[in-house]
Motif scaffolding. Structure first.
Motif, mmCIF file in Angstrom:
data_model
loop_
_atom_site.group_PDB
_atom_site.id
_atom_site.type_symbol
_atom_site.label_atom_id
_atom_site.label_comp_id
_atom_site.label_asym_id
_atom_site.label_seq_id
_atom_site.Cartn_x
_atom_site.Cartn_y
_atom_site.Cartn_z
ATOM 1 N N GLY A 117 0.478 -1.251 0.131
ATOM 2 C CA GLY A 117 -0.458 0.160 0.244
ATOM 3 C C GLY A 117 0.738 1.611 0.299
ATOM 4 N N HIS A 118 2.735 1.289 -0.416
ATOM 5 C CA HIS A 118 2.826 2.277 -0.031
ATOM 6 C C HIS A 118 3.199 2.897 -1.543
ATOM 7 C CE1 HIS A 118 4.342 1.948 4.336
ATOM 8 N NE2 HIS A 118 2.515 1.681 4.088
ATOM 9 N N GLY A 119 3.119 2.242 -2.563
ATOM 10 C CA GLY A 119 4.361 2.112 -3.511
ATOM 11 C C GLY A 119 3.798 3.423 -3.941
ATOM 12 N N LEU A 120 2.150 3.286 -4.427
ATOM 13 C CA LEU A 120 1.828 4.183 -5.088
ATOM 14 C C LEU A 120 1.521 5.629 -4.479
ATOM 15 C CD1 LEU A 120 -0.352 4.639 -7.872
ATOM 16 C CD2 LEU A 120 -2.195 4.742 -6.275
ATOM 17 N N GLY A 121 1.749 5.874 -3.020
ATOM 18 C CA GLY A 121 2.077 6.995 -2.450
ATOM 19 C C GLY A 121 3.226 7.813 -2.294
ATOM 20 N N LEU A 122 5.034 6.710 -2.948
ATOM 21 C CA LEU A 122 5.620 6.365 -3.007
ATOM 22 C C LEU A 122 5.834 7.607 -3.959
ATOM 23 C CD1 LEU A 122 7.425 4.061 -1.124
ATOM 24 C CD2 LEU A 122 7.830 7.050 -0.677
ATOM 25 N N SER A 123 5.640 6.816 -5.287
ATOM 26 C CA SER A 123 5.933 7.110 -6.727
ATOM 27 C C SER A 123 5.122 8.701 -6.724
ATOM 28 C CB SER A 123 5.157 5.949 -7.483
ATOM 29 O OG SER A 123 5.674 5.222 -7.535
ATOM 30 N N ALA A 124 3.567 8.919 -6.404
ATOM 31 C CA ALA A 124 2.566 9.956 -6.491
ATOM 32 C C ALA A 124 3.814 11.119 -6.442
ATOM 33 C CB ALA A 124 1.332 9.873 -6.242
ATOM 34 N N GLY A 125 4.247 11.241 -4.636
ATOM 35 C CA GLY A 125 5.265 12.119 -4.218
ATOM 36 C C GLY A 125 6.534 12.716 -5.406
ATOM 37 N N ILE A 126 6.695 11.467 -5.400
ATOM 38 C CA ILE A 126 8.547 11.600 -6.395
ATOM 39 C C ILE A 126 7.551 12.307 -7.733
ATOM 40 C CG2 ILE A 126 9.961 10.703 -7.837
ATOM 41 C CD1 ILE A 126 10.001 8.916 -5.443
ATOM 42 N N ALA A 127 6.877 11.396 -8.202
ATOM 43 C CA ALA A 127 6.471 12.062 -9.926
ATOM 44 C C ALA A 127 5.619 14.124 -9.376
ATOM 45 C CB ALA A 127 5.330 11.339 -10.120
ATOM 46 N N LEU A 128 5.562 14.014 -8.286
ATOM 47 C CA LEU A 128 5.134 15.531 -8.135
ATOM 48 C C LEU A 128 6.175 16.251 -7.863
ATOM 49 C CD1 LEU A 128 2.833 17.771 -7.177
ATOM 50 C CD2 LEU A 128 3.502 17.031 -5.251
ATOM 51 N N ALA A 129 7.286 15.570 -7.668
ATOM 52 C CA ALA A 129 8.603 16.585 -7.421
ATOM 53 C C ALA A 129 9.220 16.961 -8.700
ATOM 54 C CB ALA A 129 9.663 15.696 -6.381
ATOM 55 N N ALA A 130 8.821 15.809 -9.842
ATOM 56 C CA ALA A 130 9.149 16.319 -10.805
ATOM 57 C C ALA A 130 8.664 17.627 -11.639
ATOM 58 C CB ALA A 130 9.500 14.994 -11.863
ATOM 59 N N LYS A 131 7.290 17.007 -10.985
ATOM 60 C CA LYS A 131 7.086 18.844 -11.849
ATOM 61 C C LYS A 131 7.161 20.128 -11.134
ATOM 62 C CE LYS A 131 3.453 16.296 -14.627
ATOM 63 N NZ LYS A 131 2.953 16.960 -15.372
ATOM 64 N N LEU A 132 7.693 19.654 -9.773
ATOM 65 C CA LEU A 132 7.883 20.757 -9.394
ATOM 66 C C LEU A 132 8.702 21.571 -9.655
ATOM 67 C CD1 LEU A 132 6.430 20.290 -5.491
ATOM 68 C CD2 LEU A 132 5.745 21.894 -7.609
ATOM 69 N N ASP A 133 10.145 20.059 -10.131
ATOM 70 C CA ASP A 133 11.312 20.508 -10.264
ATOM 71 C C ASP A 133 11.684 21.190 -11.655
ATOM 72 O OD1 ASP A 133 12.120 20.655 -8.389
ATOM 73 O OD2 ASP A 133 13.352 18.188 -8.050
ATOM 74 N N GLN A 134 9.999 20.918 -12.701
ATOM 75 C CA GLN A 134 10.375 20.829 -14.263
ATOM 76 C C GLN A 134 11.510 19.462 -14.793
ATOM 77 O OE1 GLN A 134 11.196 25.138 -14.617
ATOM 78 N NE2 GLN A 134 8.603 25.655 -14.669
ATOM 79 N N SER A 135 11.130 18.674 -14.239
ATOM 80 C CA SER A 135 12.139 17.596 -14.703
ATOM 81 C C SER A 135 10.956 16.756 -15.939
ATOM 82 C CB SER A 135 12.559 17.081 -13.423
ATOM 83 O OG SER A 135 13.870 16.477 -14.279
ATOM 84 N N ASP A 136 11.980 15.755 -16.592
ATOM 85 C CA ASP A 136 10.648 15.524 -17.208
ATOM 86 C C ASP A 136 10.621 13.709 -17.119
ATOM 87 O OD1 ASP A 136 13.189 15.378 -18.689
ATOM 88 O OD2 ASP A 136 12.912 15.410 -20.640
ATOM 89 N N TYR A 137 11.851 13.103 -16.013
ATOM 90 C CA TYR A 137 11.841 12.028 -15.342
ATOM 91 C C TYR A 137 9.845 11.504 -15.871
ATOM 92 C CZ TYR A 137 12.082 12.811 -10.789
ATOM 93 O OH TYR A 137 11.602 13.285 -9.490
ATOM 94 N N HIS A 138 9.857 10.713 -15.053
ATOM 95 C CA HIS A 138 8.938 8.899 -15.655
ATOM 96 C C HIS A 138 9.101 8.179 -14.853
ATOM 97 C CE1 HIS A 138 5.300 8.397 -17.471
ATOM 98 N NE2 HIS A 138 4.596 7.127 -16.602
ATOM 99 N N VAL A 139 8.258 7.848 -13.673
ATOM 100 C CA VAL A 139 8.037 6.902 -12.595
ATOM 101 C C VAL A 139 6.704 5.874 -12.445
ATOM 102 C CG1 VAL A 139 7.442 7.291 -9.926
ATOM 103 C CG2 VAL A 139 8.546 9.445 -11.055
ATOM 104 N N TYR A 140 7.545 4.994 -12.017
ATOM 105 C CA TYR A 140 6.920 3.439 -12.463
ATOM 106 C C TYR A 140 6.615 2.863 -11.484
ATOM 107 C CZ TYR A 140 8.137 4.106 -17.592
ATOM 108 O OH TYR A 140 7.812 5.145 -19.103
ATOM 109 N N THR A 141 5.976 2.096 -11.075
ATOM 110 C CA THR A 141 5.002 1.693 -9.816
ATOM 111 C C THR A 141 4.512 -0.254 -10.608
ATOM 112 O OG1 THR A 141 4.580 1.736 -7.821
ATOM 113 C CG2 THR A 141 2.706 2.627 -9.421
ATOM 114 N N LEU A 142 5.106 -0.555 -9.444
ATOM 115 C CA LEU A 142 4.275 -1.647 -9.807
ATOM 116 C C LEU A 142 3.639 -2.637 -8.346
ATOM 117 C CD1 LEU A 142 3.507 -4.155 -11.242
ATOM 118 C CD2 LEU A 142 5.734 -5.110 -10.471
#
Length: 276
Positions: A117-142
């Motif tokens: 139950g933790h992976g999607l939350g971690l990944s969403a936080g990292i994805a939001l950080a990319a948006k705030l940093d204006q970085s274009d990396y992609h985040v995947y979670t299984l």
């Protein structure tokens, strides 16, 4: 790699994982075999990350929320060169960093996971950080389908949609089984496609044991403003006939006889792919 080479790699990774679990005397066998094709598609064809770029802030991120399937992750990372394959001979031994769930003490692993139950939350936080940093990396979670009973998954889904995280792709290893039986009987979360669509995700349902479908789908750009959910229909224990669709193989070590039979089946698959 072309598709045939990826299919061969998946069979080889299943064999390596089967061998490691037998020799270690522990492992989530059915779960590993279920998601092998997903990890092979990501690490050999999709993920913009290598051992040389793992410390690069611009790298793609992969979070394995279903951390109990760590044996296949270790084997894929070793094969890609994140660490020596010889290291895996210490798996689950005293003082070895190669333990039964992912730990970021190991090169190539982003986050400690395993408490579902933790992976999607971690990944969403990292994805939001990319948006705030204006970085274009992609985040995947299984994630696993049994994991969808965790309330934190749905909080994270709401968060990802609210912040329009179109740099986030969540994948569900949808094999229909968990340690105590069918997911529809333990805690029915169906229809997952309808639920994630209602939460604002762009949902694509595919055959999660088909390398060609996986690679094609994972390379489709996300719809603008929407996180993506890939519902990957898989077979628990895929590749070993007597382990397929059997909940008891969620966490089970083969006997010596079963081990040899599994090796023969996988070697037959490997031989067939090499001769195509």
């Amino acid at each position: 790699m072309d598709i045939k080479t990826l299919e061969l790699k998946a069979a080889q990774m299943r064999l390596a994982t089967w061998k490691m679990i037998f020799e270690a005397g522990t492992g989530h066998t059915g779960s590993d075999l279920s998601c092998t094709d997903i990890l092979v598609a990501l690490y050999y064809s999709v993920l913009k990350q290598t051992p040389a770029t793992f410390a690069d802030p611009k790298r793609d991120r992969y979070i394995q929320s279903k951390g109990h399937a760590v044996e296949i992750l270790y084997n894929v990372l070793a094969d890609r060169g994140y660490f020596s394959k010889k290291d895996l001979t210490t798996y689950s031994q005293f003082n070895s960093p190669y333990i039964g769930h992912p730990t970021n003490h190991i090169n190539g692993i982003e986050q400690n996971t395993g408490s579902l139950g933790h992976g999607l939350g971690l990944s969403a936080g990292i994805a939001l950080a990319a948006k705030l940093d204006q970085s274009d990396y992609h985040v995947y979670t299984l994630m696993g389908d049994g994991e969808q009973a965790e309330g934190s998954v749905w909080e994270a889904a709401m968060f990802a949609s609210n912040y329009k995280l179109d740099n986030l792709t969540a994948i569900i290893d949808h094999n229909g089984l968990q340690i105590s039986g069918p997911t529809t009987k333990v805690m029915n979360s169906e229809s997952l496609a309808a639920k994630y669509e209602a939460f604002g995700f762009d949902v694509i349902e595919i055959n999660g044991n088909d390398i060609s479908e996986l690679v094609k789908t994972l390379k489709i750009p996300n719809t603008a403003g929407k996180p993506r959910l890939i519902l990957a229909d898989t077979i628990k224990g895929c590749g070993i006939s007597f382990a397929e669709n059997k909940p008891e193989w969620h966490h089970k070590v083969p006997t010596a006889e079963q081990y040899q039979q599994g090796v023969q089946e996988l070697q037959t698959i490997i031989g067939g792919l090499k001769n195509e």
